[in-house]
Write an enzyme that holds these catalytic residues in place. Sequence first.
Site, PDB file in Angstrom:
ATOM      1  N   GLY A   9      71.128   0.656  66.784  1.00 59.79           N
ATOM      2  CA  GLY A   9      71.967  -0.050  65.991  1.00 59.79           C
ATOM      3  C   GLY A   9      71.984  -1.447  67.379  1.00 59.79           C
ATOM      4  O   GLY A   9      73.143  -1.817  67.384  1.00 59.79           O
ATOM      5  N   ALA A  12      73.529  -5.763  67.394  1.00 54.39           N
ATOM      6  CA  ALA A  12      74.602  -6.213  67.623  1.00 54.39           C
ATOM      7  C   ALA A  12      75.867  -5.197  68.109  1.00 54.39           C
ATOM      8  O   ALA A  12      75.321  -4.676  68.180  1.00 54.39           O
ATOM      9  CB  ALA A  12      75.157  -6.785  66.299  1.00 54.39           C
ATOM     10  N   GLY A  13      76.594  -6.174  68.647  1.00 50.28           N
ATOM     11  CA  GLY A  13      78.006  -5.196  68.745  1.00 50.28           C
ATOM     12  C   GLY A  13      78.116  -4.252  69.798  1.00 50.28           C
ATOM     13  O   GLY A  13      77.136  -4.402  70.734  1.00 50.28           O
ATOM     14  N   ARG A  34      66.579  -3.474  62.400  1.00 49.60           N
ATOM     15  CA  ARG A  34      66.862  -3.587  61.167  1.00 49.60           C
ATOM     16  C   ARG A  34      66.701  -5.032  61.406  1.00 49.60           C
ATOM     17  O   ARG A  34      65.458  -5.615  60.280  1.00 49.60           O
ATOM     18  CB  ARG A  34      67.471  -3.497  60.085  1.00 49.60           C
ATOM     19  N   TYR A 153      83.637   7.288  54.999  1.00 53.24           N
ATOM     20  CA  TYR A 153      83.129   7.106  56.655  1.00 53.24           C
ATOM     21  C   TYR A 153      83.643   8.205  57.143  1.00 53.24           C
ATOM     22  O   TYR A 153      82.923   8.769  58.438  1.00 53.24           O
ATOM     23  CB  TYR A 153      83.972   5.679  56.445  1.00 53.24           C
ATOM     24  N   GLY A 184      88.484   3.780  68.882  1.00 58.08           N
ATOM     25  CA  GLY A 184      89.562   3.717  68.305  1.00 58.08           C
ATOM     26  C   GLY A 184      88.654   1.780  67.729  1.00 58.08           C
ATOM     27  O   GLY A 184      87.964   1.625  67.421  1.00 58.08           O
ATOM     28  N   PHE A 190      81.677  -4.556  62.863  1.00 56.47           N
ATOM     29  CA  PHE A 190      82.328  -3.597  62.303  1.00 56.47           C
ATOM     30  C   PHE A 190      82.956  -3.757  60.653  1.00 56.47           C
ATOM     31  O   PHE A 190      82.873  -3.310  59.485  1.00 56.47           O
ATOM     32  CB  PHE A 190      82.931  -2.570  62.791  1.00 56.47           C
TER      33      PHE A 190
END
Length: 252
Positions: A9, A12-13, A34, A153, A184, A190
């Site tokens: 992953g 990003a982020g 991806r 989730y 958190g 997201f």
Amino acid sequence: MTKIAFITGATAGIGEACAKKMAKVGYDLIISGRREENLIRLKEEILKEHQCNIYKLVLDVRQQEEVFEKINSLPEEWKKIDLLVNNAGLAVGVSAIQDGIVDDWERMIDTNIKGLLYITRAVSPLMIERKQGHIINVTSIAGKEVYPGGNVYCATKHAADALTKGMRIDMLPHNIKVSSVAPGMVETEFSIVRFKGNKDKADQVYNGFTPLYAEDIAETVEFIATRPAHVNINDILIMPTAQASARDVVRN
């Protein structure tokens, strides 16, 4: 000898921030995700700042055969993975269980549980062979608590939390550390993903307070990964100062 970090992953982020942070502290990187264009951009950005080797792996963690084929096909020098950061994950939708969209459920289960399992199953034997390694799973406050609209989730992140504990037991005889960091509210893509591209709704999630940022989680991952050999950080729950629980947030 330079260590290798494999980060899922990374497009990003949190994953992107982890890649930059681990390059800064001297790791070579396998960056996966991806979106190839994002991996290319990330590789270029890192190489402008740091002298390290980077292997770009375009990969969808949900695809079992693809995961095993691509990891098994890594050049031998890249199979010596010292750190695996299982970061790939997502939330989709906020429907109550009776109104749930099954496709959303499948995406979350396939990414957050099965994807984590596929990657770990492919990488952990490489660590066991060398009798060293560290797996850090990025979980969530949603793996500790449940909140309205979070049903599936939260279930997937509870599963990730349980799998982390199970991995730690299974990896113990092989000298492999297993840790988790549970954030958190972090302002990344997201919420845009959760609200299916609705940026206005996504922005409202973080209105009125200072959330965590991807760099905060990357710094925590770095801290966990750089402890002495005899120290393992089992689990870190990290929250914004304005957030006390999954539901309790003070907004201005």
